[in-house]
Enzyme design. Sequence first.
Site, PDB file in Angstrom:
ATOM      1  CD  GLU A 234      -2.894   1.072   2.402  1.00  0.00           C
ATOM      2  OE1 GLU A 234      -3.691   2.006   2.576  1.00  0.00           O
ATOM      3  OE2 GLU A 234      -2.903   0.037   3.116  1.00  0.00           O
ATOM      4  CE  LYS A 250      -9.027   0.247   6.115  1.00  0.00           C
ATOM      5  NZ  LYS A 250      -8.689  -0.780   7.118  1.00  0.00           N
TER       6      LYS A 250
END
Length: 442
Positions: A234, A250
């Site tokens: 990420e 997410k």
Amino acid sequence: MRMERLGRGGTVDRVLGALAERARILAIPAPAALSGEWFGAAAVLVPSVSVESVPPAEVFSLPADAPEPGGDDRPLIGGGRIGYLAYPDRIPDRPALPLAASGWTDTVLRLDADGCWWYETLGTAPFPDDLAAAVLDSPSTAAPPTNATESTNATDWHIDWTPPSRDEHRRGVERCLDAIRAGEVYQACVCTRFTGRWDGDPLAFFADGISRTAPARAAYLQGSWGAVASLSPELFVSLHGDTLRSSPIKGTLPLSADPAGLRASVKDVAENVMIVDLVRNDLGRVAETGSVRVEDLLTVRPAPGVWHLVSTVAAERRPGVTVADVLDAAFPPASVTGCPKLRARTLLTRWEGSARGVYCGTVGMSSPIAGTELNVAIRTVEFGHDDSGNGVCALGVGGGITIDSDPDAEWQECLDKAASILALGDARAAAQHTSSGGDGNS
């Protein structure tokens, strides 16, 4: 600034191992690494860098006389400050690792997208002869290893992991659900952690990790304090020219599941969209009015062991805004906190069984030439020592809780996220068994 084309050489893990051996022979600090998708390159390796504890406000600072960073169309990196910043809440009296550590380098080795290595320096010194063997003579492989017998690193490492408490994690998730029903938060990322005992070489662990799982935002740092091996997928934030970007993750499913299930999941979509709004707010604090935009929303992407939902938010920074200002506005990363952010952070310190440490902080680099790129320190192993000098380590895992969350599913998501890292030990053991003459069938 000087740049030299070196040509094709070893794979990232093998070059990194050769650099580590060079550092041991010369009695100089260990190398550092960024691997995956950094600064438009496949890898950025620092041959040797002294990474020391620094005040958190200085971890990614650049010299006052540093040139202005370039834009996205400039592949040069040259050097800069590489480091990490730990998650800032619930800091123990004696944290296992420093709260922040970084080091300055004038030199990097860059692997471009076409597989060519480059030597770059902010100075004018030519490529040192003693680095040539590390880069060009390291054996190369056409692809990452596909089974446990194809170990790429001769240096040994071993970790005995202890799993976290399922009941403790469940209590945290249930308390979070109670807070959502009461209207205190809309979402929060409840985390837990594996702990372990290690021996051997943390850099060899990292090299195995990037070779076998190829994470997008992997990073490695080492010092007298210990080591951080981040196998993160990420991007927390990048700054190129005046453009800021953040790509929060997410929504998670194991790779064995149908990835279409992510876009079809009300819970996962809501989780992602809420964090996108939080990132927009965070970047908006340092952005030109009207410049914040969502460039990509709810894209399904693979990561080690799992599928993720990923979105990207961009903005143009206001004049005079520094990396420190961006961190003041956006750190800790939105995807590992919750909405509203400050209340979620306060409550998370009550719901989680231990401090997060480096996990959920950030690792990355600021270059006066290329700009700044920082990951979210998830899938990250911290290597330290206890008071008796024994090797201790930790691996944090967690997930976003919404009103639709099921505590059992949230626990399974934690296991799914840890699985690719825990499996590295099994692969290492199998490789050692084969190399010692075992038939691999026992």
